[in-house]
Write a protein that holds these residues in place. Structure first.
Motif, short mmCIF file in Angstrom:
data_model
loop_
_atom_site.label_atom_id
_atom_site.label_comp_id
_atom_site.label_asym_id
_atom_site.label_seq_id
_atom_site.Cartn_x
_atom_site.Cartn_y
_atom_site.Cartn_z
N LYS A 106 0.83 -1.21 0.00
CA LYS A 106 0.00 0.00 0.00
C LYS A 106 0.86 1.26 0.00
N LEU A 107 1.95 1.26 0.76
CA LEU A 107 2.83 2.44 0.78
C LEU A 107 3.48 2.66 -0.58
N ALA A 108 3.82 1.59 -1.26
CA ALA A 108 4.37 1.75 -2.61
C ALA A 108 3.35 2.38 -3.56
N GLU A 109 2.07 2.17 -3.28
CA GLU A 109 1.01 2.73 -4.12
C GLU A 109 0.76 4.21 -3.84
N VAL A 110 0.79 4.61 -2.56
CA VAL A 110 0.39 5.99 -2.24
C VAL A 110 1.55 6.97 -2.21
N THR A 111 2.79 6.47 -2.09
CA THR A 111 3.94 7.37 -2.12
C THR A 111 4.27 7.72 -3.56
N PRO A 112 4.96 8.83 -3.79
CA PRO A 112 5.18 9.29 -5.17
C PRO A 112 6.19 8.44 -5.93
N GLY A 113 5.96 8.35 -7.25
CA GLY A 113 6.94 7.82 -8.17
C GLY A 113 7.38 6.40 -7.87
N ASP A 114 8.69 6.23 -7.83
CA ASP A 114 9.32 4.92 -7.79
C ASP A 114 9.63 4.43 -6.38
N LEU A 115 9.18 5.13 -5.35
CA LEU A 115 9.39 4.64 -3.99
C LEU A 115 8.67 3.30 -3.84
N SER A 116 9.40 2.28 -3.36
CA SER A 116 8.83 0.94 -3.52
C SER A 116 9.09 -0.05 -2.41
N LYS A 117 10.11 0.15 -1.57
CA LYS A 117 10.41 -0.86 -0.56
C LYS A 117 10.62 -0.19 0.79
N THR A 118 10.02 -0.77 1.85
CA THR A 118 9.92 -0.10 3.14
C THR A 118 10.59 -0.89 4.25
N PHE A 119 11.25 -0.17 5.15
CA PHE A 119 11.66 -0.72 6.44
C PHE A 119 10.76 -0.13 7.51
N PHE A 120 10.15 -0.98 8.34
CA PHE A 120 9.25 -0.53 9.39
C PHE A 120 9.97 -0.46 10.73
N GLY A 145 3.18 14.29 6.41
CA GLY A 145 2.61 13.22 5.62
C GLY A 145 1.19 12.84 5.97
N PHE A 146 0.58 12.09 5.05
CA PHE A 146 -0.74 11.50 5.22
C PHE A 146 -1.85 12.54 5.35
N GLY A 147 -1.93 13.39 4.33
CA GLY A 147 -3.08 14.28 4.19
C GLY A 147 -2.98 15.60 4.90
N ARG A 148 -1.99 15.75 5.75
CA ARG A 148 -1.88 16.98 6.54
C ARG A 148 -1.86 18.23 5.64
N THR A 149 -1.21 18.14 4.49
CA THR A 149 -1.07 19.30 3.59
C THR A 149 -2.17 19.38 2.54
N GLY A 150 -3.10 18.44 2.57
CA GLY A 150 -4.10 18.36 1.50
C GLY A 150 -3.62 17.50 0.34
N GLU A 151 -2.42 16.96 0.45
CA GLU A 151 -1.87 15.95 -0.45
C GLU A 151 -1.44 14.77 0.41
N TRP A 152 -1.13 13.64 -0.23
CA TRP A 152 -0.68 12.51 0.56
C TRP A 152 0.56 12.87 1.37
N PHE A 153 1.49 13.59 0.72
CA PHE A 153 2.74 13.94 1.39
C PHE A 153 3.14 15.37 1.05
N GLY A 154 3.98 15.96 1.91
CA GLY A 154 4.42 17.33 1.67
C GLY A 154 5.14 17.49 0.35
N CYS A 155 5.95 16.49 -0.03
CA CYS A 155 6.67 16.61 -1.30
C CYS A 155 5.73 16.58 -2.50
N ASP A 156 4.51 16.02 -2.33
CA ASP A 156 3.53 16.03 -3.41
C ASP A 156 3.05 17.44 -3.72
N VAL A 157 3.10 18.32 -2.73
CA VAL A 157 2.71 19.72 -2.96
C VAL A 157 3.60 20.35 -4.03
N PHE A 158 4.85 19.86 -4.11
CA PHE A 158 5.84 20.43 -5.02
C PHE A 158 6.16 19.49 -6.18
N ASP A 159 5.41 18.38 -6.26
CA ASP A 159 5.57 17.41 -7.34
C ASP A 159 7.00 16.90 -7.40
#
Length: 446
Positions: free
Chosen positions: A102-116, A250-264
């Motif tokens: 799910k995180l690979a889907e909602v994060t921008p671009g090619d971000l794809s593998k997560t450490f929790f 992150g997670f909608g706080r800015t009106g986008e999924w993430f702050g970096c999405d505000v700046f594409d």
């Protein structure tokens, strides 16, 4: 303390007194700690032991993005604990697998593998190590007006004064200027070119530039729209990575999924926590792009935690993201965020002590000024590590007396309500802050 003022302990109930005696208050001189017991929370409100109810206008510590009634998240946690309370990180659960996807889907671009991990500071620690492992270089450039966490690596890359008591920190951390028009001799875009020169002068030794796309607890600082894209160009020009710390934005706080999405902008590494579970469970995450992920196929990923991917925490994270999607909360935050911005502008017009307002979506700041014509802050950076109460503290306290909790950092009120807040609830909270700002108006220089 004057003779007429009772000691802090006399105003506390039994639970609060016990907590004060046996539990450290964070970021505090312990003789000033005065814990308040919360006994109930519902929606965007919480209730304390003395019966007072408050609108949670800062989502506690800018993390309760879903408010206090996310039943789907609570049910997911309970179901997971009944099924499997804990497994070692070498095992997995359906929730961990699905949350990674799910995180690979909602994060921008090619971000794809997560450490929790379990917190934002641990997510940043992982990002620092990953950047160093991947690039083979050691230095990390961060900024002075920043907060990245309390553990040793994270506090070392933090810029705000809380790092000073922990120094010397880890080696190889360098601070850069911020895109903050009021607090620097540099224009915001000039600060990027300064970082470019820093990288040039450091030679090929910098692993990454680490920034909050929108600075959180150091003032809700929103850079010009061209800043973050240019910063990524500068990083890659010098074969350094761009790490975006999205723990708070992150997670909608800015009106986008993430702050970096505000700046594409797509970072190479992203850290997150807080809104990842809406604070229903402690969970941090560090996600990397496919090139970095591929590097560790043949090179050891030399990092881990006992609770990496804790079943209850990842179950909460998965349910939280599904709630954002099912209830359309990201788009809603953008829409109602405009209303919040308009109401804050109303306060600015009414109160001369409002020196500046900033923010996007439901991530807003009101910066105060004690001079009617010049920007002269009430609060200073050193207040974060000093004793006593500031005028800005008194503004927040007065808002609390009128039924609204609003956090403040240095010289700025941090307004970050749950994404579920209504216009009527915003109006109610704005009235309380209106009363608080009367305090700063009266404290202004003549």
């Amino acid at each position: 303390m004057s003779e007429q003022e009772p000691p802090v302990e006399s105003s506390l109930n039994e639970i609060e007194r016990s907590d004060k005696e046996y539990v450290f208050g964070t970021w505090s001189y312990q003789n000033e700690v005065s814990p308040t017991q919360v006994v109930d929370a519902d929606g965007v409100r919480f209730t304390t032991a003395d019966g007072n109810e408050y609108i949670d206008f800062s989502s506690q510590l800018m993390c309760s993005n879903l408010g206090h009634s996310a039943d789907a998240v609570v049910d997911a946690i309970a179901e997971q604990v009944r099924e499997t309370a804990y497994v070692a990180p070498s095992y997995t659960t359906e929730a961990r697998s699905e949350l990674g996807k799910k995180l690979a889907e909602v994060t921008p671009g090619d971000l794809s593998k997560t450490f929790f991990s379990t917190s934002g500071t641990e997510a940043v620690e992982a990002a620092i190590k990953i950047a160093r492992f991947y690039t083979g270089k050691q230095k990390i450039i961060s900024r002075y007006r920043s907060y990245h966490g309390a553990t040793y690596g994270s506090i070392s890359v933090t810029g705000d004064p809380r790092r000073l008591m922990a120094e010397p920190g880890i080696p190889g951390t360098i601070k850069a200027p911020d895109p903050y028009a009021y607090g620097s001799t540099l224009d915001p875009m000039e600060s990027v070119e300064y970082i470019d020169e820093m990288l040039e002068l450091e030679g090929d030794t910098v692993a990454a530039i680490l920034v909050e796309p929108i600075v959180g607890s150091n003032g809700i600082l929103v850079p010009p729209e061209e800043y973050l894209p240019r910063l990524k160009e500068v990083a890659h020009k010098h074969d350094a990575l761009l790490i975006c710390d999205e723990v708070m934005a992150g997670f909608g706080r800015t009106g986008e999924w993430f702050g970096c999405d505000v700046f594409d902008v797509e970072p190479d590494i992203m850290t997150m926590a807080k809104g990842l579970t809406g604070a229903y469970q402690p969970l941090g995450a560090t996600i990397v792009n496919s090139d970095i992920a591929a590097h560790f196929e043949e090179n050891m990923f030399c990092h881990g935690h006992t609770y990496a991917g804790h079943p209850a925490a990842v179950a909460a994270g998965l349910a939280t993201i599904e709630t954002y999607q099912q209830e359309n909360l990201i788009e809603r935050a953008s829409e109602i965020g405009e209303y919040l911005g308009d109401r804050i502008d109303d306060l600015a017009e009414k109160h001369p002590s409002v020196g500046d307002t900033r923010g996007v979506g439901l991530f807003r700041g009101i910066e105060l000024s004690k001079h009617p014509e010049k920007r002269v802050p009430f609060g200073a950076r050193e207040d974060k590590i000093d004793t006593g109460t500031t005028v800005v503290d008194e503004v927040s306290a007065t808002a609390g007396e009128h039924g609204t909790y609003v956090a403040n950092m240095i010289n700025t009120l941090i307004i970050a309500p749950p994404l579920t807040i209504t216009e009527d609830e915003i109006d109610e909270a704005i009235e309380a802050i209106d009363a608080g700002l009367d305090v700063s108006d009266r404290a202004m220089d003549a």
